[in-house]
Design an enzyme around this catalytic site. Sequence first.
Site, PDB file in Angstrom:
ATOM      1  N   ASP A 135       1.396   2.468  18.360  1.00 22.62           N
ATOM      2  CA  ASP A 135       0.665   1.211  18.481  1.00 22.62           C
ATOM      3  C   ASP A 135       1.455   0.021  17.943  1.00 22.62           C
ATOM      4  O   ASP A 135       1.085  -1.132  18.190  1.00 22.62           O
ATOM      5  CB  ASP A 135      -0.676   1.303  17.757  1.00 22.62           C
ATOM      6  CG  ASP A 135      -1.674   2.207  18.479  1.00 22.62           C
ATOM      7  OD1 ASP A 135      -1.229   2.988  19.335  1.00 22.62           O
ATOM      8  OD2 ASP A 135      -2.873   2.140  18.172  1.00 22.62           O
ATOM      9  N   SER A 164     -11.298  -1.064   0.431  1.00 22.94           N
ATOM     10  CA  SER A 164      -9.934  -1.027   0.966  1.00 22.94           C
ATOM     11  C   SER A 164      -9.897  -1.400   2.436  1.00 22.94           C
ATOM     12  O   SER A 164      -8.918  -1.969   2.920  1.00 22.94           O
ATOM     13  CB  SER A 164      -9.335   0.379   0.810  1.00 22.94           C
ATOM     14  OG  SER A 164      -8.927   0.629  -0.503  1.00 22.94           O
ATOM     15  N   ASN A 206     -14.490   0.276  -5.508  1.00 25.40           N
ATOM     16  CA  ASN A 206     -15.518   1.188  -4.987  1.00 25.40           C
ATOM     17  C   ASN A 206     -16.242   1.930  -6.109  1.00 25.40           C
ATOM     18  O   ASN A 206     -16.679   3.055  -5.931  1.00 25.40           O
ATOM     19  CB  ASN A 206     -14.882   2.228  -4.058  1.00 25.40           C
ATOM     20  CG  ASN A 206     -14.111   1.606  -2.916  1.00 25.40           C
ATOM     21  OD1 ASN A 206     -14.403   0.495  -2.497  1.00 25.40           O
ATOM     22  ND2 ASN A 206     -13.122   2.318  -2.418  1.00 25.40           N
ATOM     23  N   ASP A 246       0.852  -1.188   0.000  1.00 27.87           N
ATOM     24  CA  ASP A 246       0.000   0.000   0.000  1.00 27.87           C
ATOM     25  C   ASP A 246       0.890   1.242   0.000  1.00 27.87           C
ATOM     26  O   ASP A 246       1.941   1.238  -0.634  1.00 27.87           O
ATOM     27  CB  ASP A 246      -0.925  -0.039   1.226  1.00 27.87           C
ATOM     28  CG  ASP A 246      -2.251   0.675   0.979  1.00 27.87           C
ATOM     29  OD1 ASP A 246      -2.254   1.915   0.966  1.00 27.87           O
ATOM     30  OD2 ASP A 246      -3.278  -0.008   0.814  1.00 27.87           O
ATOM     31  N   ALA A 265      -8.094  -7.406  -8.457  1.00 31.08           N
ATOM     32  CA  ALA A 265      -8.978  -8.350  -7.774  1.00 31.08           C
ATOM     33  C   ALA A 265      -9.769  -9.223  -8.738  1.00 31.08           C
ATOM     34  O   ALA A 265     -10.256 -10.284  -8.341  1.00 31.08           O
ATOM     35  CB  ALA A 265      -9.942  -7.592  -6.849  1.00 31.08           C
ATOM     36  N   HIS A 323      -3.497   5.898   4.040  1.00 28.93           N
ATOM     37  CA  HIS A 323      -4.240   4.702   3.622  1.00 28.93           C
ATOM     38  C   HIS A 323      -3.532   3.416   4.034  1.00 28.93           C
ATOM     39  O   HIS A 323      -4.150   2.480   4.550  1.00 28.93           O
ATOM     40  CB  HIS A 323      -4.421   4.759   2.104  1.00 28.93           C
ATOM     41  CG  HIS A 323      -5.364   3.762   1.537  1.00 28.93           C
ATOM     42  ND1 HIS A 323      -4.977   2.510   1.119  1.00 28.93           N
ATOM     43  CD2 HIS A 323      -6.691   3.838   1.281  1.00 28.93           C
ATOM     44  CE1 HIS A 323      -6.022   1.855   0.629  1.00 28.93           C
ATOM     45  NE2 HIS A 323      -7.086   2.643   0.711  1.00 28.93           N
TER      46      HIS A 323
END
Length: 433
Positions: free
Chosen positions: A183, A376, A302, A174, A318, A207
């Site tokens: 984190d 996504s 999308n 990505d 995909a 993203h």
Amino acid sequence: MIDPPAGLRPPRRPAAPTTGRQVVVFAEDDDADVDWSAAGITDVADSRDFTTGRVPAQTLREAGATVFARLGIAVVSAAPDQVGALRAARRPVLSVSPELVHHVLREDPSAYVRGYRDGVTDLAGRLGGSGGGGEEVPAPPVFEDTPVATWGVQAVQATTSPFTGAGIRVAVLDTGLDLAHPDFAGRTVVAESFVTGVTSAQDGHGHGTHCVGTACGPRVPPAGPRYGIASEAEVYVGKVLSDEGSGDDGGILAGIDWAVANGCAVVSMSLGADVAEAHPPYSAAGRRALQQGSLIVAAAGNNADRENGEFGFVGAPANSVEILAVGALDSRLTTAWFSARSLPVPGGEVDVAGPGVDVLSAWPMPERYNTISGTSMATPHVAGLAALWAQATGRRGYELWATLTQASRRLAEPSVDVGSGLVLAPQEGAGTA
């Protein structure tokens, strides 16, 4: 030929942008060398020449051809007619395709608010019986973020799973990761850039950090609810998209080759190009990755606008038969208004679905967290779940794919929108089945 119904026809869109380079797919199981000189191509780089499995982005940009040996694919800086000379070479050429440009898959937030409002109104009408006769459809469960876990983590039952993805390598290709995000302090993170002129996988977009967070975020974050699935997986971050959110086939294929070389059981890609036809390089990459134990999971796209009767279509990569395509669900487990629908062609199917609306996850500092929507966001949910199933069962490649579809919860939604349904996390005893 009979035209498909209007809802299955992809809307007319401009051709996907290309770079001028070509992507060549060679036949499998063929040890013959390629006679690059036949096409007048010199300065050939091979991924096997790099110890980490990573082909530097600058090498990819400057070489006459870059060979990703594990995938049997090469990116060539030459005209189509020049590359055509390779078809007479000793190693058979299966396809030559223009190199496409891909982008992060983000839907329009303002359109989402409008679409969600209309979708809820429509759903309420159907559940109230105003849509026609027959039995009343029971209301699906409604999930909400809580102080303990996000709605998506709850919906896939990760909160009750004893598995964490420990020992499983997950690659997220990505825009990178905020490498200093608190984190992920103390986690095993291997990060590489495949973007020309960018040496670090640091995420300047957001993203990628969001997707990494959903797939592999901590079980108990320092602040906020749990938002990640495979909390103890080994994270491999491939920056294949720029901070502007775009990247080409060469960088993405380099990332896949690197992930396979490093034994990543799962490769998550929330990126794509709005082309309805399968792009041959990804079909080959998906198949050869599966053969080597790596499952590629990608966002369906999308490009739907369901409130206006447009159902979109599954885009590249995909829409390759060998890549698991993920559609998006909202917190009522209904299809997100923007989520692409299957086309009646091989590879054009949505295979499974995951939470993709109003998803909270990590974001580059100082924001730390952000809530966004898209297929996504559904994709890394499924990638994280694949890591849990890989840990629980030891399965890889094709067997892991089959396990995910069998472990999906059937939904009231049409299979053309959600495939096998919502993928669920393995529970106690799953590894003994």
